[in-house]
Write an enzyme that holds these catalytic residues in place. Structure first.
Site, mmCIF file in Angstrom:
data_model
loop_
_atom_site.group_PDB
_atom_site.id
_atom_site.type_symbol
_atom_site.label_atom_id
_atom_site.label_comp_id
_atom_site.label_asym_id
_atom_site.label_seq_id
_atom_site.Cartn_x
_atom_site.Cartn_y
_atom_site.Cartn_z
ATOM 1 N N SER A 80 53.337 57.940 -7.365
ATOM 2 C CA SER A 80 54.137 59.335 -7.363
ATOM 3 C C SER A 80 54.063 60.100 -8.863
ATOM 4 C CB SER A 80 55.408 59.090 -7.037
ATOM 5 O OG SER A 80 55.659 58.357 -5.935
HETATM 6 N N1 SAH Z 1 56.316 53.542 -5.334
HETATM 7 C C1 SAH Z 1 54.921 53.473 -5.488
HETATM 8 C C2 SAH Z 1 54.268 54.500 -4.784
HETATM 9 C C3 SAH Z 1 54.436 54.496 -3.501
HETATM 10 S S1 SAH Z 1 53.075 55.341 -2.547
HETATM 11 C C4 SAH Z 1 54.550 53.559 -6.982
HETATM 12 O O1 SAH Z 1 55.304 53.591 -7.899
HETATM 13 O O2 SAH Z 1 53.371 53.110 -7.353
HETATM 14 C C5 SAH Z 1 53.679 54.473 -0.891
HETATM 15 C C6 SAH Z 1 53.654 53.049 -0.776
HETATM 16 O O3 SAH Z 1 54.194 52.728 0.448
HETATM 17 C C7 SAH Z 1 52.182 52.914 -0.363
HETATM 18 O O4 SAH Z 1 51.819 51.736 -1.249
HETATM 19 C C8 SAH Z 1 52.365 52.294 1.202
HETATM 20 O O5 SAH Z 1 51.428 51.317 1.255
HETATM 21 C C9 SAH Z 1 53.680 51.713 1.068
HETATM 22 N N2 SAH Z 1 54.132 51.671 2.693
HETATM 23 C C10 SAH Z 1 53.842 52.521 3.662
HETATM 24 N N3 SAH Z 1 54.457 52.269 4.598
HETATM 25 C C11 SAH Z 1 55.464 50.801 4.397
HETATM 26 C C12 SAH Z 1 56.455 50.180 5.015
HETATM 27 N N4 SAH Z 1 56.460 50.343 6.292
HETATM 28 N N5 SAH Z 1 56.752 49.236 4.433
HETATM 29 C C13 SAH Z 1 56.453 49.007 3.013
HETATM 30 N N6 SAH Z 1 55.707 49.757 2.336
HETATM 31 C C14 SAH Z 1 55.087 50.743 2.967
#
Ligand code: SAH
Length: 230
Positions: A80
């Site tokens: 993000s």
């Molecule tokens: N917080 C992260 C950015 C998140 S991007 C950072 O600091 O880099 C969103 C993330 O959520 C992605 O890596 C994606 O694979 C994950 N994601 C999507 N659906 C999910 C789920 N059901 N459970 C856990 N992770 C999930």
């Protein structure tokens, strides 16, 4: 041989200088992108100044690590925008004794920011490769973080309830298991809405057994995906 020594020498000479360049970029990121937009909590600002964001992005993105935007981290996912990380962290009013659950570990950066402020961080990632790489990045300097590879929709019941939950992927609705794993008085911040359009960042609060929600700001997150087998 001589050229190898020269390269190593040059690297040793430039490495500390490079760290200073990143430190200056972090200062600028905090004052121009984060404080200017209204984030004030000193513990959040301190964490954003300290955590080395460039260590959480892929090698080909290091030069862009402190830009005012999200960046690709592989597997169609993103880290993000710095302001959004700071804003979501401030919104949960983090305190040093907190136990926090994050859904969507991604690069591990948001978990590292939380780790610098609170007591315990539990974070769940659904893409195994991202979960493993974040575990590697976090294990030395962020020992109060535990990563699990799973579908975060179900939360992480064994370690709950949590003082706060930070969801960093867009959900179509607020997952009921996450509400039940929130402590009385706890806060959850979550982007909710269609994954094709902008979503609304929502603050969920659990008070006297009931749940209230408040719309915060429009955001764009990657979708919260679901594991069919679970
Ligand atoms: N917080 C992260 C950015 C998140 S991007 C950072 O600091 O880099 C969103 C993330 O959520 C992605 O890596 C994606 O694979 C994950 N994601 C999507 N659906 C999910 C789920 N059901 N459970 C856990 N992770 C999930």
């Amino acid at each position: 041989m001589l050229s190898t020594i020269c390269y190593i020498g040059l690297f040793l000479l430039l490495a500390p200088w490079q760290e200073d360049v990143y430190k200056a970029k972090r200062e600028k990121m905090v004052s121009q992108q984060i404080q200017r937009r209204g984030v004030k909590d000193p513990v959040v600002l301190k964490a954003m100044r300290t955590v080395k964001r460039h260590e959480f992005v892929p090698a080909d993105q290091t030069k862009n690590a402190y830009d005012d935007r999200p960046l690709p981290i592989g597997y169609g996912q993103t880290i993000s925008q710095p302001y959004i990380v700071a804003y979501m962290t401030e919104v949960i009013k983090p305190q040093s004794h907190f136990k926090v659950l994050e859904i969507g570990t991604g690069s591990g950066y948001q978990a590292a920011i939380l780790s610098a402020i609170v007591k315990e961080v539990y974070t769940i990632e659904i893409v195994p490769e991202l979960g493993k790489s974040a575990t590697e990045k976090l294990k030395t300097n962020y020992r109060n973080v535990q990563v699990k590879i799973s579908d975060g929709y179900h939360g992480w019941k064994e370690n709950g309830p949590y003082d706060a939950i930070v969801v960093t992927a867009a959900a179509e609705h607020i997952p009921p298991p996450l509400i039940s794993q929130l402590k009385e008085g706890g806060k959850m911040v979550i982007p909710v809405g269609s994954t094709f359009l902008t979503q609304m960042l929502i603050l969920v609060e659990k008070k006297n057994g009931s749940t209230t929600t408040k719309n915060l700001l429009p955001v764009t997150f990657v979708p919260l995906t679901r594991k069919k087998s679970e």
